[in-house]
Design a protein around this motif. Structure first.
Motif, PDB file in Angstrom:
ATOM      1  N   THR A 103       0.864  -1.185   0.000  1.00 58.93           N
ATOM      2  CA  THR A 103       0.000   0.000   0.000  1.00 58.93           C
ATOM      3  C   THR A 103       0.897   1.231   0.000  1.00 58.93           C
ATOM      4  O   THR A 103       1.957   1.237   0.627  1.00 58.93           O
ATOM      5  N   ALA A 104       0.467   2.242  -0.710  1.00 56.89           N
ATOM      6  CA  ALA A 104       1.288   3.454  -0.846  1.00 56.89           C
ATOM      7  C   ALA A 104       1.086   4.393   0.334  1.00 56.89           C
ATOM      8  O   ALA A 104      -0.019   4.535   0.842  1.00 56.89           O
ATOM      9  N   ASP A 105       2.170   5.012   0.772  1.00 62.29           N
ATOM     10  CA  ASP A 105       2.127   6.031   1.820  1.00 62.29           C
ATOM     11  C   ASP A 105       2.468   7.366   1.147  1.00 62.29           C
ATOM     12  O   ASP A 105       3.620   7.782   1.096  1.00 62.29           O
ATOM     13  N   ILE A 106       1.433   8.002   0.581  1.00 60.02           N
ATOM     14  CA  ILE A 106       1.639   9.223  -0.212  1.00 60.02           C
ATOM     15  C   ILE A 106       1.836  10.431   0.704  1.00 60.02           C
ATOM     16  O   ILE A 106       1.052  10.646   1.630  1.00 60.02           O
ATOM     17  N   SER A 147      14.736  20.615  -7.505  1.00 57.13           N
ATOM     18  CA  SER A 147      14.359  20.902  -6.110  1.00 57.13           C
ATOM     19  C   SER A 147      12.841  20.939  -5.910  1.00 57.13           C
ATOM     20  O   SER A 147      12.360  21.387  -4.877  1.00 57.13           O
ATOM     21  N   ALA A 148      12.071  20.474  -6.905  1.00 55.05           N
ATOM     22  CA  ALA A 148      10.603  20.551  -6.825  1.00 55.05           C
ATOM     23  C   ALA A 148      10.051  19.718  -5.664  1.00 55.05           C
ATOM     24  O   ALA A 148      10.638  18.725  -5.249  1.00 55.05           O
ATOM     25  N   LEU A 149       8.891  20.157  -5.153  1.00 60.23           N
ATOM     26  CA  LEU A 149       8.159  19.371  -4.158  1.00 60.23           C
ATOM     27  C   LEU A 149       7.143  18.500  -4.907  1.00 60.23           C
ATOM     28  O   LEU A 149       6.409  19.000  -5.762  1.00 60.23           O
ATOM     29  N   VAL A 150       7.103  17.218  -4.592  1.00 65.12           N
ATOM     30  CA  VAL A 150       6.174  16.302  -5.265  1.00 65.12           C
ATOM     31  C   VAL A 150       5.383  15.514  -4.232  1.00 65.12           C
ATOM     32  O   VAL A 150       5.729  15.490  -3.046  1.00 65.12           O
ATOM     33  N   ARG A 151       4.302  14.878  -4.707  1.00 64.35           N
ATOM     34  CA  ARG A 151       3.508  13.993  -3.838  1.00 64.35           C
ATOM     35  C   ARG A 151       3.626  12.569  -4.364  1.00 64.35           C
ATOM     36  O   ARG A 151       3.238  12.271  -5.492  1.00 64.35           O
ATOM     37  N   SER A 152       4.176  11.698  -3.530  1.00 67.67           N
ATOM     38  CA  SER A 152       4.315  10.293  -3.904  1.00 67.67           C
ATOM     39  C   SER A 152       4.711   9.514  -2.659  1.00 67.67           C
ATOM     40  O   SER A 152       4.772  10.065  -1.565  1.00 67.67           O
ATOM     41  N   ASP A 153       4.972   8.231  -2.846  1.00 65.59           N
ATOM     42  CA  ASP A 153       5.560   7.399  -1.786  1.00 65.59           C
ATOM     43  C   ASP A 153       7.048   7.330  -2.106  1.00 65.59           C
ATOM     44  O   ASP A 153       7.443   6.726  -3.105  1.00 65.59           O
ATOM     45  N   ILE A 154       7.877   7.932  -1.282  1.00 62.00           N
ATOM     46  CA  ILE A 154       9.306   8.046  -1.592  1.00 62.00           C
ATOM     47  C   ILE A 154       9.970   6.682  -1.758  1.00 62.00           C
ATOM     48  O   ILE A 154      10.843   6.488  -2.606  1.00 62.00           O
ATOM     49  N   GLN A 155       9.527   5.687  -0.954  1.00 61.62           N
ATOM     50  CA  GLN A 155      10.130   4.347  -1.040  1.00 61.62           C
ATOM     51  C   GLN A 155       9.781   3.685  -2.365  1.00 61.62           C
ATOM     52  O   GLN A 155      10.636   3.108  -3.038  1.00 61.62           O
ATOM     53  N   LEU A 156       8.499   3.752  -2.740  1.00 63.83           N
ATOM     54  CA  LEU A 156       8.060   3.085  -3.967  1.00 63.83           C
ATOM     55  C   LEU A 156       8.570   3.804  -5.211  1.00 63.83           C
ATOM     56  O   LEU A 156       8.939   3.166  -6.203  1.00 63.83           O
ATOM     57  N   LEU A 157       8.608   5.135  -5.164  1.00 63.32           N
ATOM     58  CA  LEU A 157       9.142   5.885  -6.297  1.00 63.32           C
ATOM     59  C   LEU A 157      10.626   5.557  -6.485  1.00 63.32           C
ATOM     60  O   LEU A 157      11.110   5.434  -7.619  1.00 63.32           O
ATOM     61  N   ALA A 158      11.337   5.389  -5.375  1.00 62.32           N
ATOM     62  CA  ALA A 158      12.755   5.014  -5.450  1.00 62.32           C
ATOM     63  C   ALA A 158      12.908   3.662  -6.141  1.00 62.32           C
ATOM     64  O   ALA A 158      13.832   3.461  -6.940  1.00 62.32           O
ATOM     65  N   ARG A 159      12.005   2.736  -5.842  1.00 65.87           N
ATOM     66  CA  ARG A 159      12.074   1.400  -6.461  1.00 65.87           C
ATOM     67  C   ARG A 159      11.897   1.512  -7.981  1.00 65.87           C
ATOM     68  O   ARG A 159      12.603   0.856  -8.752  1.00 65.87           O
ATOM     69  N   ILE A 160      10.960   2.337  -8.413  1.00 63.63           N
ATOM     70  CA  ILE A 160      10.743   2.546  -9.849  1.00 63.63           C
ATOM     71  C   ILE A 160      12.016   3.095 -10.501  1.00 63.63           C
ATOM     72  O   ILE A 160      12.493   2.582 -11.522  1.00 63.63           O
ATOM     73  N   LEU A 161      12.584   4.143  -9.900  1.00 59.12           N
ATOM     74  CA  LEU A 161      13.740   4.798 -10.504  1.00 59.12           C
ATOM     75  C   LEU A 161      14.987   3.920 -10.475  1.00 59.12           C
ATOM     76  O   LEU A 161      15.794   3.946 -11.412  1.00 59.12           O
ATOM     77  N   ARG A 162      15.140   3.127  -9.425  1.00 60.70           N
ATOM     78  CA  ARG A 162      16.266   2.184  -9.377  1.00 60.70           C
ATOM     79  C   ARG A 162      16.189   1.204 -10.544  1.00 60.70           C
ATOM     80  O   ARG A 162      17.194   0.900 -11.195  1.00 60.70           O
ATOM     81  N   ASN A 163      14.988   0.681 -10.776  1.00 59.92           N
ATOM     82  CA  ASN A 163      14.831  -0.278 -11.877  1.00 59.92           C
ATOM     83  C   ASN A 163      15.096   0.383 -13.226  1.00 59.92           C
ATOM     84  O   ASN A 163      15.716  -0.217 -14.107  1.00 59.92           O
ATOM     85  N   ALA A 218       8.079  -4.932 -15.283  1.00 60.99           N
ATOM     86  CA  ALA A 218       6.760  -5.371 -14.810  1.00 60.99           C
ATOM     87  C   ALA A 218       6.511  -4.812 -13.409  1.00 60.99           C
ATOM     88  O   ALA A 218       5.415  -4.353 -13.088  1.00 60.99           O
ATOM     89  N   ILE A 219       7.559  -4.814 -12.578  1.00 59.84           N
ATOM     90  CA  ILE A 219       7.455  -4.255 -11.219  1.00 59.84           C
ATOM     91  C   ILE A 219       7.241  -2.743 -11.301  1.00 59.84           C
ATOM     92  O   ILE A 219       6.413  -2.178 -10.572  1.00 59.84           O
ATOM     93  N   VAL A 220       7.973  -2.084 -12.196  1.00 59.54           N
ATOM     94  CA  VAL A 220       7.810  -0.640 -12.398  1.00 59.54           C
ATOM     95  C   VAL A 220       6.354  -0.319 -12.730  1.00 59.54           C
ATOM     96  O   VAL A 220       5.743   0.584 -12.149  1.00 59.54           O
ATOM     97  N   GLU A 221       5.788  -1.067 -13.675  1.00 63.26           N
ATOM     98  CA  GLU A 221       4.418  -0.807 -14.114  1.00 63.26           C
ATOM     99  C   GLU A 221       3.409  -1.039 -12.984  1.00 63.26           C
ATOM    100  O   GLU A 221       2.482  -0.246 -12.788  1.00 63.26           O
ATOM    101  N   LYS A 222       3.612  -2.088 -12.197  1.00 59.55           N
ATOM    102  CA  LYS A 222       2.673  -2.400 -11.104  1.00 59.55           C
ATOM    103  C   LYS A 222       2.749  -1.354  -9.991  1.00 59.55           C
ATOM    104  O   LYS A 222       1.736  -0.925  -9.447  1.00 59.55           O
ATOM    105  N   ILE A 223       3.967  -0.943  -9.638  1.00 58.95           N
ATOM    106  CA  ILE A 223       4.118   0.073  -8.591  1.00 58.95           C
ATOM    107  C   ILE A 223       3.533   1.403  -9.063  1.00 58.95           C
ATOM    108  O   ILE A 223       2.859   2.107  -8.304  1.00 58.95           O
ATOM    109  N   ALA A 224       3.775   1.741 -10.325  1.00 56.35           N
ATOM    110  CA  ALA A 224       3.235   2.992 -10.872  1.00 56.35           C
ATOM    111  C   ALA A 224       1.716   2.996 -10.806  1.00 56.35           C
ATOM    112  O   ALA A 224       1.093   4.020 -10.512  1.00 56.35           O
TER     113      ALA A 224
END
Length: 300
Positions: free
Chosen positions: A5-8, A41-57, A124-130
């Motif tokens: 579950t996402a913690d936005i 330096s923008a402020l965004v709304r997301s789950d930092i942990q899950l977004l990190a997983r997407i970008l790592r992949n 596939a993980i990127v797409e599911k997390i997104a």
């Protein structure tokens, strides 16, 4: 599997991108590539942990499928959203395969000859997390010239809540100087990033991709060590908890262990607590890691 579950929450994107850029600059360099990073330096709304997983992949894939040239990490504002983009000068993807690459167990046809084949689960993980985050993933590619993957995140109008900064006392900082730290992680990118970070704090670091790799480097686990940092998910369905147990079973005295994982289950949290290990979740923030290491190294 439906358990995430996402913690936005709002956060400064630089908090995430600066760390990723530092880590993957090292990885790209080890593969003969350049990582070019344009800070944001923008402020965004997301789950930092899950977004990190997407970008790592996305970053790992860009390096995996690029023989020469560079990878670029940067952002572009698009109305009330920010497009975080990863460009590469790799082999590219044929247009008819652009949809297919997001399916499980599908991999690019060609990659660097020295890279392991992987399972074909990254995108596939990127797409599911997104989908969980409600973020849009887009891809553009030019066969023979390179690709661009992007994730769109909403911009935030409100600033994140300020967290009190932990204060590092002199004794805590001194504990890291000369500390002998073993890092066990099956991801070469993580090992490279951890080595850079820990050596910058004055630690003596040994990194290994497997237990066998570590055993070869540290006299079959008998060498002196002050701390063992292990990833929970290792290759061949092994895990860090069992690896730490096997390593300590062959030593006269147990090494204090820190477990790093993207697994947020309460069962794992309870198990690691009962074993007396320290648990940290990915992506690990350097200051938090430094503080936790200092406490572990200061134990009598």
């Amino acid at each position: 599997a439906g358990v995430i579950t996402a913690d936005i929450a709002p956060f400064a994107l630089s908090e995430l991108l600066d760390n990723l850029a530092a880590e993957y600059t090292q990885v790209a360099r080890s593969e003969g590539l350049q990582l070019h990073f344009i800070g944001c330096s923008a402020l965004v709304r997301s789950d930092i942990q899950l977004l990190a997983r997407i970008l790592r992949n996305l970053l790992s894939n860009a390096i995996r499928y690029t023989y020469s040239g560079r990878v670029v990490l940067g952002c572009r504002r698009e109305h009330q959203r920010l497009s975080i983009q990863v460009w590469d000068t790799g082999m590219g993807i044929a247009e008819e395969r652009l949809e297919e690459i997001f399916q499980e167990f599908k991999r690019g046809d060609v990659q660097r000859p020295d890279q392991d084949r992987g399972l074909g689960l990254g995108l596939a993980i990127v797409e599911k997390i997104a989908r969980i985050l409600g973020h849009r993933i887009t891809v553009r590619s030019w066969p023979g010239r390179g690709s661009m993957f992007s994730v769109q995140v909403p911009l935030s109008n409100s600033a994140p809540k300020a967290l009190p900064k932990p204060v590092m006392s002199e004794p805590m900082l001194e504990r890291l100087q000369g500390a002998r730290v073993w890092v066990l992680d099956n991801d070469a990118a993580i090992c490279a990033g951890m080595r850079t970070l820990l050596e910058g704090w004055g630690c003596q670091v040994v990194t290994a991709l497997s237990e066998q790799d570590l055993a070869r480097q540290v006299d079959n686990y008998h060498a002196q060590a002050d701390l063992l940092i292990a990833d929970y998910h290792l290759d061949d369905e092994r895990n860090g908890v069992d690896a730490v147990a096997r390593i300590n079973a062959r030593r006269a005295s147990a090494i204090p262990a820190m477990m790093i994982t993207a697994n947020y289950s309460n069962e794992l949290k309870q198990q690691i607590r009962e074993l007396g290990h320290t648990l940290m979740h990915k992506p690990v923030r350097p200051m938090k890691l430094k503080t936790a290491m200092s406490h572990l190294l200061g134990r009598p």
